[in-house]
Design a protein around this motif. Structure first.
Motif, PDB file in Angstrom:
ATOM      1  N   ARG A 226     -40.483 -26.624  10.179  1.00  0.00           N
ATOM      2  CA  ARG A 226     -38.936 -26.582   9.438  1.00  0.00           C
ATOM      3  C   ARG A 226     -38.178 -27.806   9.446  1.00  0.00           C
ATOM      4  O   ARG A 226     -37.619 -28.023   8.536  1.00  0.00           O
ATOM      5  N   ILE A 227     -38.329 -28.545  10.621  1.00  0.00           N
ATOM      6  CA  ILE A 227     -37.397 -29.968  10.835  1.00  0.00           C
ATOM      7  C   ILE A 227     -38.047 -30.696   9.466  1.00  0.00           C
ATOM      8  O   ILE A 227     -37.279 -31.227   8.918  1.00  0.00           O
ATOM      9  N   VAL A 228     -39.589 -30.954   9.543  1.00  0.00           N
ATOM     10  CA  VAL A 228     -39.917 -31.437   8.495  1.00  0.00           C
ATOM     11  C   VAL A 228     -39.798 -31.074   7.084  1.00  0.00           C
ATOM     12  O   VAL A 228     -39.305 -32.109   5.967  1.00  0.00           O
ATOM     13  N   LEU A 229     -39.670 -29.906   6.763  1.00  0.00           N
ATOM     14  CA  LEU A 229     -39.543 -29.381   5.321  1.00  0.00           C
ATOM     15  C   LEU A 229     -38.074 -29.686   4.979  1.00  0.00           C
ATOM     16  O   LEU A 229     -37.858 -30.267   3.939  1.00  0.00           O
ATOM     17  N   PHE A 230     -37.108 -29.475   5.892  1.00  0.00           N
ATOM     18  CA  PHE A 230     -35.683 -29.645   5.486  1.00  0.00           C
ATOM     19  C   PHE A 230     -35.397 -31.117   5.448  1.00  0.00           C
ATOM     20  O   PHE A 230     -34.650 -31.617   4.665  1.00  0.00           O
ATOM     21  N   GLU A 231     -36.138 -31.976   6.137  1.00  0.00           N
ATOM     22  CA  GLU A 231     -36.096 -33.246   5.976  1.00  0.00           C
ATOM     23  C   GLU A 231     -36.518 -33.879   4.765  1.00  0.00           C
ATOM     24  O   GLU A 231     -35.905 -34.513   3.984  1.00  0.00           O
ATOM     25  N   ILE A 232     -37.694 -33.249   4.311  1.00  0.00           N
ATOM     26  CA  ILE A 232     -38.063 -33.888   2.917  1.00  0.00           C
ATOM     27  C   ILE A 232     -37.128 -33.165   1.707  1.00  0.00           C
ATOM     28  O   ILE A 232     -37.371 -34.265   0.786  1.00  0.00           O
ATOM     29  N   LEU A 233     -36.946 -32.098   1.943  1.00  0.00           N
ATOM     30  CA  LEU A 233     -35.858 -31.446   0.939  1.00  0.00           C
ATOM     31  C   LEU A 233     -34.722 -32.185   1.037  1.00  0.00           C
ATOM     32  O   LEU A 233     -34.076 -32.567  -0.218  1.00  0.00           O
ATOM     33  N   GLY A 234     -34.180 -32.640   2.053  1.00  0.00           N
ATOM     34  CA  GLY A 234     -33.071 -33.567   2.183  1.00  0.00           C
ATOM     35  C   GLY A 234     -33.236 -34.962   1.378  1.00  0.00           C
ATOM     36  O   GLY A 234     -32.279 -35.562   0.867  1.00  0.00           O
ATOM     37  N   GLY A 235     -34.337 -35.313   1.696  1.00  0.00           N
ATOM     38  CA  GLY A 235     -34.893 -36.684   1.114  1.00  0.00           C
ATOM     39  C   GLY A 235     -34.929 -36.656  -0.533  1.00  0.00           C
ATOM     40  O   GLY A 235     -34.535 -37.652  -1.131  1.00  0.00           O
ATOM     41  N   PHE A 236     -35.653 -35.764  -0.889  1.00  0.00           N
ATOM     42  CA  PHE A 236     -35.534 -35.469  -2.357  1.00  0.00           C
ATOM     43  C   PHE A 236     -34.085 -35.493  -2.940  1.00  0.00           C
ATOM     44  O   PHE A 236     -33.752 -35.744  -4.066  1.00  0.00           O
ATOM     45  N   ALA A 237     -33.344 -34.548  -2.390  1.00  0.00           N
ATOM     46  CA  ALA A 237     -31.724 -34.570  -2.666  1.00  0.00           C
ATOM     47  C   ALA A 237     -31.219 -35.830  -2.682  1.00  0.00           C
ATOM     48  O   ALA A 237     -30.459 -36.293  -3.811  1.00  0.00           O
ATOM     49  N   TRP A 238     -31.478 -36.601  -1.787  1.00  0.00           N
ATOM     50  CA  TRP A 238     -30.781 -37.823  -1.574  1.00  0.00           C
ATOM     51  C   TRP A 238     -31.268 -38.838  -2.818  1.00  0.00           C
ATOM     52  O   TRP A 238     -30.610 -39.806  -3.186  1.00  0.00           O
ATOM     53  N   LEU A 239     -32.740 -38.725  -3.092  1.00  0.00           N
ATOM     54  CA  LEU A 239     -33.258 -39.408  -4.099  1.00  0.00           C
ATOM     55  C   LEU A 239     -32.404 -39.377  -5.530  1.00  0.00           C
ATOM     56  O   LEU A 239     -31.968 -40.183  -6.050  1.00  0.00           O
ATOM     57  N   TYR A 240     -32.283 -37.924  -5.673  1.00  0.00           N
ATOM     58  CA  TYR A 240     -31.608 -37.569  -6.956  1.00  0.00           C
ATOM     59  C   TYR A 240     -30.139 -37.790  -6.728  1.00  0.00           C
ATOM     60  O   TYR A 240     -29.482 -38.333  -7.870  1.00  0.00           O
ATOM     61  N   MET A 241     -29.579 -38.058  -5.778  1.00  0.00           N
ATOM     62  CA  MET A 241     -27.905 -38.507  -5.494  1.00  0.00           C
ATOM     63  C   MET A 241     -27.951 -39.799  -5.757  1.00  0.00           C
ATOM     64  O   MET A 241     -27.230 -40.373  -6.551  1.00  0.00           O
ATOM     65  N   ASP A 242     -28.973 -40.641  -5.427  1.00  0.00           N
ATOM     66  CA  ASP A 242     -29.146 -42.070  -5.550  1.00  0.00           C
ATOM     67  C   ASP A 242     -29.271 -42.290  -7.283  1.00  0.00           C
ATOM     68  O   ASP A 242     -28.466 -43.383  -7.776  1.00  0.00           O
ATOM     69  N   VAL A 243     -30.017 -41.480  -7.705  1.00  0.00           N
ATOM     70  CA  VAL A 243     -30.409 -41.689  -9.356  1.00  0.00           C
ATOM     71  C   VAL A 243     -28.701 -41.635  -9.967  1.00  0.00           C
ATOM     72  O   VAL A 243     -28.530 -42.327 -10.799  1.00  0.00           O
ATOM     73  N   SER A 244     -28.011 -40.362  -9.515  1.00  0.00           N
ATOM     74  CA  SER A 244     -26.829 -40.016 -10.052  1.00  0.00           C
ATOM     75  C   SER A 244     -25.801 -41.162  -9.784  1.00  0.00           C
ATOM     76  O   SER A 244     -25.200 -41.361 -10.787  1.00  0.00           O
ATOM     77  N   TRP A 245     -25.940 -41.499  -8.840  1.00  0.00           N
ATOM     78  CA  TRP A 245     -25.171 -42.656  -8.424  1.00  0.00           C
ATOM     79  C   TRP A 245     -25.246 -43.704  -9.229  1.00  0.00           C
ATOM     80  O   TRP A 245     -24.326 -44.201  -9.966  1.00  0.00           O
ATOM     81  N   MET A 246     -26.458 -44.393  -9.379  1.00  0.00           N
ATOM     82  CA  MET A 246     -26.745 -45.559 -10.344  1.00  0.00           C
ATOM     83  C   MET A 246     -26.287 -45.146 -11.841  1.00  0.00           C
ATOM     84  O   MET A 246     -25.892 -46.030 -12.593  1.00  0.00           O
ATOM     85  N   MET A 247     -26.476 -43.999 -12.222  1.00  0.00           N
ATOM     86  CA  MET A 247     -25.994 -43.583 -13.575  1.00  0.00           C
ATOM     87  C   MET A 247     -24.632 -43.269 -13.915  1.00  0.00           C
ATOM     88  O   MET A 247     -24.044 -42.882 -14.822  1.00  0.00           O
ATOM     89  N   HIS A 248     -23.896 -43.306 -12.862  1.00  0.00           N
ATOM     90  CA  HIS A 248     -22.395 -42.958 -12.596  1.00  0.00           C
ATOM     91  C   HIS A 248     -22.061 -41.456 -13.108  1.00  0.00           C
ATOM     92  O   HIS A 248     -21.145 -41.197 -13.843  1.00  0.00           O
TER      93      HIS A 248
END
Length: 131
Positions: free
Chosen positions: A9-31
């Protein structure tokens, strides 16, 4: 819940958080401000869930370091996006907390190689994997 299930569960939630962070970074770059904020919040929630499942003190410190890292980056994002000055200072404080958590995890394991790697594998920013 056994240790194997907790680790999963620790690894699962960290991976899901990582994907959310990736989408956040893309959204940030796209303003895309709304999407940036939404995915940043989702990443924080998933990382908080991984913190919930850490049980040993060293695991908790290492996962807490990850959480402090995510919150530090979120503070930077909020400072950059919304120009709220005190988030810059918050980011610096969270950087110090992140380092303190990692040092605490190292001290809990007393730098013994196997125990140290075992604890720090939960700080995924280091990308340590113990077989």
């Amino acid at each position: 819940m056994d240790a194997k299930e907790r680790k999963y569960r620790i690894v699962l939630f960290e991976i899901l958080g990582g994907f959310a962070w990736l989408y956040m970074d893309v959204s940030w770059m796209m303003h895309w401000i709304f999407a940036t904020t939404l995915f940043g919040a989702i990443s924080i929630i998933f990382n908080a869930l991984s913190l919930y499942y850490a049980r040993s003190t060293a695991q908790f410190a290492a996962v807490g370091g990850t959480m402090a890292w995510v919150l530090m980056c979120a503070s930077w994002l909020l400072y950059d996006t919304y120009e709220i000055a005190w988030f810059k200072l918050t980011g610096v404080a969270l950087f110090v907390i992140c380092n303190a958590c990692i040092f605490s995890a190292l001290m809990q394991t007393r730098f013994a190689k196997e125990r140290t790697l075992s604890a720090l594998e939960y700080f995924k920013r280091l990308r340590i994997h113990v077989p």
